[in-house]
Scaffold this motif. Structure first.
Motif, PDB file in Angstrom:
ATOM      1  N   THR A   1      -2.625  -2.150  -3.769  1.00  0.00           N
ATOM      2  CA  THR A   1      -3.892  -1.448  -3.647  1.00  0.00           C
ATOM      3  C   THR A   1      -3.613  -0.034  -3.177  1.00  0.00           C
ATOM      4  N   ASP A   2      -4.654   0.812  -3.212  1.00  0.00           N
ATOM      5  CA  ASP A   2      -4.493   2.225  -2.876  1.00  0.00           C
ATOM      6  C   ASP A   2      -4.917   2.497  -1.440  1.00  0.00           C
ATOM      7  N   ASP A   3      -4.504   3.657  -0.941  1.00  0.00           N
ATOM      8  CA  ASP A   3      -4.816   3.994   0.446  1.00  0.00           C
ATOM      9  C   ASP A   3      -6.249   4.459   0.643  1.00  0.00           C
ATOM     10  N   ASP A   4      -7.011   4.655  -0.444  1.00  0.00           N
ATOM     11  CA  ASP A   4      -8.401   5.099  -0.303  1.00  0.00           C
ATOM     12  C   ASP A   4      -9.391   3.978  -0.607  1.00  0.00           C
ATOM     13  N   VAL A   5      -8.966   2.727  -0.380  1.00  0.00           N
ATOM     14  CA  VAL A   5      -9.865   1.596  -0.586  1.00  0.00           C
ATOM     15  C   VAL A   5     -10.034   0.833   0.720  1.00  0.00           C
ATOM     16  N   VAL A   6     -11.092   0.044   0.759  1.00  0.00           N
ATOM     17  CA  VAL A   6     -11.322  -0.955   1.808  1.00  0.00           C
ATOM     18  C   VAL A   6     -11.329  -2.304   1.102  1.00  0.00           C
ATOM     19  N   VAL A   7     -10.462  -3.214   1.519  1.00  0.00           N
ATOM     20  CA  VAL A   7     -10.362  -4.495   0.827  1.00  0.00           C
ATOM     21  C   VAL A   7     -11.353  -5.484   1.430  1.00  0.00           C
ATOM     22  N   ASP A   8     -11.847  -6.375   0.588  1.00  0.00           N
ATOM     23  CA  ASP A   8     -12.693  -7.469   1.040  1.00  0.00           C
ATOM     24  C   ASP A   8     -11.854  -8.453   1.841  1.00  0.00           C
ATOM     25  N   PRO A   9     -12.410  -9.063   2.893  1.00  0.00           N
ATOM     26  CA  PRO A   9     -11.608 -10.002   3.698  1.00  0.00           C
ATOM     27  C   PRO A   9     -10.967 -11.128   2.893  1.00  0.00           C
TER      28      PRO A   9
ATOM     29  N   LEU B   1      -5.778   6.547   5.154  1.00  0.00           N
ATOM     30  CA  LEU B   1      -5.051   5.281   5.243  1.00  0.00           C
ATOM     31  C   LEU B   1      -5.548   4.425   6.403  1.00  0.00           C
ATOM     32  N   ALA B   2      -5.982   5.028   7.483  1.00  0.00           N
ATOM     33  CA  ALA B   2      -6.401   4.270   8.667  1.00  0.00           C
ATOM     34  C   ALA B   2      -7.490   3.263   8.326  1.00  0.00           C
ATOM     35  N   GLY B   3      -8.474   3.677   7.512  1.00  0.00           N
ATOM     36  CA  GLY B   3      -9.538   2.752   7.135  1.00  0.00           C
ATOM     37  C   GLY B   3      -9.039   1.611   6.283  1.00  0.00           C
ATOM     38  N   CYS B   4      -8.092   1.896   5.392  1.00  0.00           N
ATOM     39  CA  CYS B   4      -7.522   0.856   4.547  1.00  0.00           C
ATOM     40  C   CYS B   4      -6.768  -0.174   5.389  1.00  0.00           C
ATOM     41  N   LEU B   5      -5.945   0.300   6.328  1.00  0.00           N
ATOM     42  CA  LEU B   5      -5.180  -0.627   7.159  1.00  0.00           C
ATOM     43  C   LEU B   5      -6.084  -1.484   8.032  1.00  0.00           C
ATOM     44  N   ALA B   6      -7.179  -0.897   8.510  1.00  0.00           N
ATOM     45  CA  ALA B   6      -8.116  -1.679   9.321  1.00  0.00           C
ATOM     46  C   ALA B   6      -8.697  -2.836   8.510  1.00  0.00           C
ATOM     47  N   SER B   7      -9.017  -2.578   7.234  1.00  0.00           N
ATOM     48  CA  SER B   7      -9.556  -3.665   6.407  1.00  0.00           C
ATOM     49  C   SER B   7      -8.480  -4.695   6.078  1.00  0.00           C
ATOM     50  N   LEU B   8      -7.237  -4.266   5.911  1.00  0.00           N
ATOM     51  CA  LEU B   8      -6.156  -5.211   5.629  1.00  0.00           C
ATOM     52  C   LEU B   8      -5.914  -6.141   6.820  1.00  0.00           C
ATOM     53  N   ARG B   9      -6.150  -5.656   8.012  1.00  0.00           N
ATOM     54  CA  ARG B   9      -5.988  -6.515   9.197  1.00  0.00           C
ATOM     55  C   ARG B   9      -7.000  -7.660   9.194  1.00  0.00           C
TER      56      ARG B   9
ATOM     57  N   VAL C   1       0.861  -1.179   0.000  1.00  0.00           N
ATOM     58  CA  VAL C   1       0.000   0.000   0.000  1.00  0.00           C
ATOM     59  C   VAL C   1       0.897   1.230   0.000  1.00  0.00           C
ATOM     60  N   CYS C   2       0.743   2.062  -1.009  1.00  0.00           N
ATOM     61  CA  CYS C   2       1.549   3.285  -1.111  1.00  0.00           C
ATOM     62  C   CYS C   2       0.691   4.477  -0.721  1.00  0.00           C
ATOM     63  N   THR C   3       1.270   5.364   0.066  1.00  0.00           N
ATOM     64  CA  THR C   3       0.481   6.497   0.574  1.00  0.00           C
ATOM     65  C   THR C   3       1.377   7.716   0.689  1.00  0.00           C
ATOM     66  N   ARG C   4       0.748   8.883   0.664  1.00  0.00           N
ATOM     67  CA  ARG C   4       1.496  10.128   0.810  1.00  0.00           C
ATOM     68  C   ARG C   4       0.621  11.163   1.502  1.00  0.00           C
ATOM     69  N   GLN C   5       0.948  11.450   2.734  1.00  0.00           N
ATOM     70  CA  GLN C   5       0.297  12.500   3.519  1.00  0.00           C
ATOM     71  C   GLN C   5      -1.219  12.318   3.592  1.00  0.00           C
ATOM     72  N   ARG C   6      -1.676  11.063   3.750  1.00  0.00           N
ATOM     73  CA  ARG C   6      -3.114  10.818   3.858  1.00  0.00           C
ATOM     74  C   ARG C   6      -3.377   9.808   4.969  1.00  0.00           C
ATOM     75  N   SER C   7      -2.802  10.055   6.126  1.00  0.00           N
ATOM     76  CA  SER C   7      -2.930   9.098   7.217  1.00  0.00           C
ATOM     77  C   SER C   7      -4.375   8.946   7.667  1.00  0.00           C
TER      78      SER C   7
ATOM     79  N   THR D   1       2.053   9.177   9.144  1.00  0.00           N
ATOM     80  CA  THR D   1       1.894   7.824   8.598  1.00  0.00           C
ATOM     81  C   THR D   1       2.739   6.823   9.372  1.00  0.00           C
ATOM     82  N   ARG D   2       3.975   7.196   9.693  1.00  0.00           N
ATOM     83  CA  ARG D   2       4.827   6.292  10.454  1.00  0.00           C
ATOM     84  C   ARG D   2       4.196   5.946  11.791  1.00  0.00           C
ATOM     85  N   ASP D   3       3.650   6.940  12.490  1.00  0.00           N
ATOM     86  CA  ASP D   3       3.044   6.696  13.801  1.00  0.00           C
ATOM     87  C   ASP D   3       1.826   5.792  13.674  1.00  0.00           C
ATOM     88  N   LEU D   4       1.026   6.001  12.624  1.00  0.00           N
ATOM     89  CA  LEU D   4      -0.158   5.158  12.421  1.00  0.00           C
ATOM     90  C   LEU D   4       0.257   3.706  12.192  1.00  0.00           C
TER      91      LEU D   4
END
Length: 771
Positions: free
Chosen positions: A536-544, A464-472, A455-461, A493-496
């Motif tokens: 995938t992009d940082d503005d998506v939610v992935v299916d499990p 990005l939080a929603g995307c990472l939650a779905s990746l988990r 997942v590539c991101t730039r200044q959109r933490s 982003t690093r802290d998130l």
């Protein structure tokens, strides 16, 4: 000076019927700067050398007393007058007209020199009483070497004739200021040159002669004639051979054309430009590209300059029509517009028929979402969509199952039959109970491959939080997740990611200092350990079960090097999101697996493999890691964050096929995309889609292996594009199109070749600096 009242055509005297071979003529030379003293003397000398001498020569000095005094000492036999009007070329020209007493006023630039028969050739046309203005050819006299990137189609940038003008005598809309003449009485009676237009000093404005010609012909019914035998050479100083001048002159031309459009109407103001843009410039681009392919180092530069010049001129025009005050260089290609009005929304989600709790929304229901779009799935396989009312955000699961059974009964029985299941009888129209996946299910797979998700991101933490939650929540066990922080300016982003790492050891954090999506994707590739790398992009939610779908696609065959998947809309609110959803329908409405191979081109796709929209999108794609590394990764001159702003996914898809490997579109690999909801964001995205596409095409044209294939497909591609535009218009018939969307995408397409060339140069300099 008398002015004419606006309105309908009036009867204006054109002076005597000049069938006489020697009408009286005044040559007017306007000057303003001491730096052209030598050129002024050359211009006057060329006038004095005419085979048909003028009755008088008037030199108008624009608010420069020192130059006026010097010329009085240097010149004899001419009329020297100061500009009595407003500062600038328009005021100086009007002063010359007022000072003249001749039938014809002839204008020669102070840095031009006329051929000996110039005046005779101009005056000969006035034997026809319908002629109100005559202009001639203007050849460039470069002070040094002409820049190899400068295109002949843009000769007007330096005040000269250009490719696209008539080769023989012709009736035209307007003359060019360095070499033009008018019936003096017509100029006076229509009000002279407009003060709103014209140069002031070195400010590269213009179009005052265009507007005057339009006004004169509209009011008199007369004609403007171009006579190429009447030749002058126009000195082109070194500063006019620089890119900065080219850029500012194109912008100024666009702004000036906008003023002409307000004064004379856009039909008249742009009548010549429409043919120039649709016929002359495309041929010029192809000619320049062919020259580049043949080894001319300036060919690609000329192609890029043609495209960039058109983009800049259009940008200036758009800004001028919007009434914007422009700086020396463009800061935006998008004119400001009011916010889009909200429209009826769509609540998006899915339902698994073989179990679960019914409808699962991609995002919470929001006010105004009166309809639900439900993706129907069986054992994870998408079957299609249902559209049902949802005014209060509540859906009945039994009703959804009934609707799904009625709509997709054949596909349901086909899938279950392949798994060895018989579908029981329906009870009073209700669907029969549908079994869940068993060990015999064709969609079951054992997790063998290790998958690296990038997942590539730039200044959109915040996004990005929603995307990472779905990746988990991904269920595939053999998995790592690499988050690439691209050119960060803070630690958000690093802290998130660190907070996520404390909960999930599969996550890794990587920094890529060079800006650009391709740079970030290549950094993720360098750190990936899996045999499959999924992006995938940082503005998506992935299916499990997204990764299971990716792996399923790779197991289609050993030649598969790339898998793409479905990108569903996460929700639709308002005009902007509705427009993008309709534009990107191929992202979410294809529910069957598709295989693409170069050796098996689709029968209905004569442009294949140069049909990138068919393959998928970078928001949901995966590659065989060995193949991606061996093929060089993503082109860092393409992609969001680079100058081209897009195209890196398109480029890699086509490259995969050209290398003899296959692409699989697997709809069970699903992500949910949050579209941009603001108009400004949409327009930036549309510009990037346009520029990325044509940058990719130019890249193909620079390669001998693909140049011929692309060039031979261009006519078909144009026809297909026109057909696609019509089809797109039909699909968008019920969706309001945000103002500027089509224009900005077109501007992006025109800018793409230049931006790609600039990006390539920048990357070369970076690599040289690292060495």
């Amino acid at each position: 000076m008398p002015t004419a009242e606006p309105g309908a055509r009036t009867a204006i005297s054109r002076g005597p019927n000049l069938r006489h071979p020697r009408p009286s003529a005044t040559v007017i030379v306007c000057c303003f700067t001491d730096r052209r003293r030598a050129e002024i003397l050359v211009a006057i000398a060329s006038v004095r050398a005419q085979t048909v001498p003028p009755d008088e020569v008037v030199v108008v000095v624009d608010h420069n007393p020192g130059l006026l005094a010097w010329l009085r000492d240097e010149l004899a036999g001419v009329v020297l007058v100061p500009n009595t009007g407003s500062r600038g070329l328009t005021g100086a020209r009007n002063t010359g007209v007022e000072r003249s007493g001749s039938d014809i006023v002839v204008f020669l630039d102070d840095d031009a020199a006329a051929e000996p028969t110039w005046l005779a050739d101009l005056l000969s046309e006035y034997a026809d009483p319908d002629v109100v203005a005559v202009g001639g050819r203007i050849d460039p006299d470069w002070a040094g070497t002409k820049p190899p990137w400068f295109p002949a189609e843009f000769g007007w940038v330096v005040g000269c004739s250009y490719t696209g003008q008539p080769r023989d005598r012709a009736v035209v809309r307007n003359v060019i200021g360095a070499n033009m003449s008018f019936r003096r009485q017509v100029v006076r009676e229509v009000g002279g040159f407009r003060q709103e237009l014209g140069r002031i000093g070195t400010l590269p404005a213009g179009c005052e002669e265009t507007e005057l010609c339009i006004r004169a012909t509209a009011r008199t019914g007369g004609q403007v004639v171009y006579q190429p035998r009447a030749v002058v050479s126009h000195r082109v100083s070194p500063d006019r051979g620089r890119w900065s001048y080219f850029r500012s002159r194109c912008l100024a031309e666009g702004r000036s054309k906008a003023v002409v459009a307000r004064l004379a109407g856009s039909d008249q103001a742009l009548s010549t430009e429409r043919s120039y843009v649709t016929r002359v410039l495309p041929v010029g681009v192809l000619r320049a590209l062919r020259a580049g392919v043949a080894g001319d180092p300036g060919g690609f530069g000329r192609a890029a300059a043609i495209v960039a010049g058109l983009v800049l001129t259009v940008t200036g025009y758009v800004g001028g029509r919007a009434g914007r005050r422009w700086p020396a260089a463009p800061v935006s290609t998008v004119p400001p517009q009011p916010p889009a009005a909200p429209g009826p929304g769509i609540w998006c989600g899915q339902m698994e028929l073989s179990g679960g709790d019914g409808f699962s929304a991609a995002a919470p229901h929001r006010p105004g979402q009166s309809t639900a779009r439900v993706l129907v799935r069986l054992h994870g396989r998408p079957l299609g969509y249902l559209s049902v009312p949802a005014p209060d955000g509540r859906l009945d699961a039994d009703d959804l199952r009934r609707r799904a059974w009625e709509t997709y009964r054949d596909r349901i029985t086909e899938h279950l039959g392949g798994d060895g299941h018989d579908v029981g009888p329906a009870d009073r129209g209700a669907p029969p109970p549908l079994p869940g996946p068993t060990h015999t299910c064709t969609d079951r797979l054992e997790p063998v491959e290790t998958v690296s998700v990038v997942v590539c991101t730039r200044q959109r933490s915040d996004i990005l939080a929603g995307c990472l939650a779905s990746l988990r929540d991904l269920t595939y066990p053999r998995l790592e997740v690499i988050v690439v922080d691209n050119a960060p300016v803070d630690d958000a982003t690093r802290d998130l990611v660190r907070r996520v790492q404390e909960l999930d050891a599969r996550f890794h954090y990587v920094v890529e200092r060079r800006p650009g999506l391709s740079c970030a994707r290549n950094a993720g590739l360098a750190h990936a350990t899996g045999s499959i790398v999924a992006y995938t992009d940082d503005d998506v939610v992935v299916d499990p079960r997204w990764v299971e779908g990716i792996v399923r696609g790779f197991r289609t065959g050993s030649e598969v090097a790339c898998v793409t998947g479905m990108v569903c809309s996460a929700g639709i609110d308002g005009q902007v999101e509705a427009y993008f959803d309709a534009r990107a329908a191929s992202w979410w409405n294809r529910c069957r697996t598709e295989l693409f191979e170069l050796r098996k081109p689709p029968l209905d796709s004569p442009l294949f493999p140069f049909t990138p929209a068919a393959f998928g999108t970078g928001a949901n794609c995966a590659f065989d890691r060995t193949f991606l590394v061996g093929s060089g990764g993503f082109d860092e001159a393409l992609g969001a964050g680079s100058r081209t702003r897009g195209g890196e996914d398109v480029d890699k898809f086509v490259d995969t096929l050209l290398r003899g490997r296959a692409i699989v579109y697997e709809p069970s690999a699903i992500v949910w995309h949050h579209h941009r909801s603001d108009r400004a964001g949409l327009l930036r995205q549309m510009f990037g889609y346009g520029s990325g596409l044509t940058a990719f095409v130019v890249k193909l044209l620079t390669r001998r292996a693909t140049a011929v294939q692309v060039v031979t497909r261009i006519p078909l591609g144009v026809r297909r594009a026109l057909g696609n535009r019509a089809a797109t218009s039909r699909s968008l018939a019920s969706v309001p199109v945000p103002r500027g969307a089509a224009l900005v995408e077109t501007i992006g397409m025109l800018a793409g070749p230049y931006l790609y060339a600039a990006a390539r140069r920048g990357n070369h300099r970076q690599r040289a600096g690292r060495r």
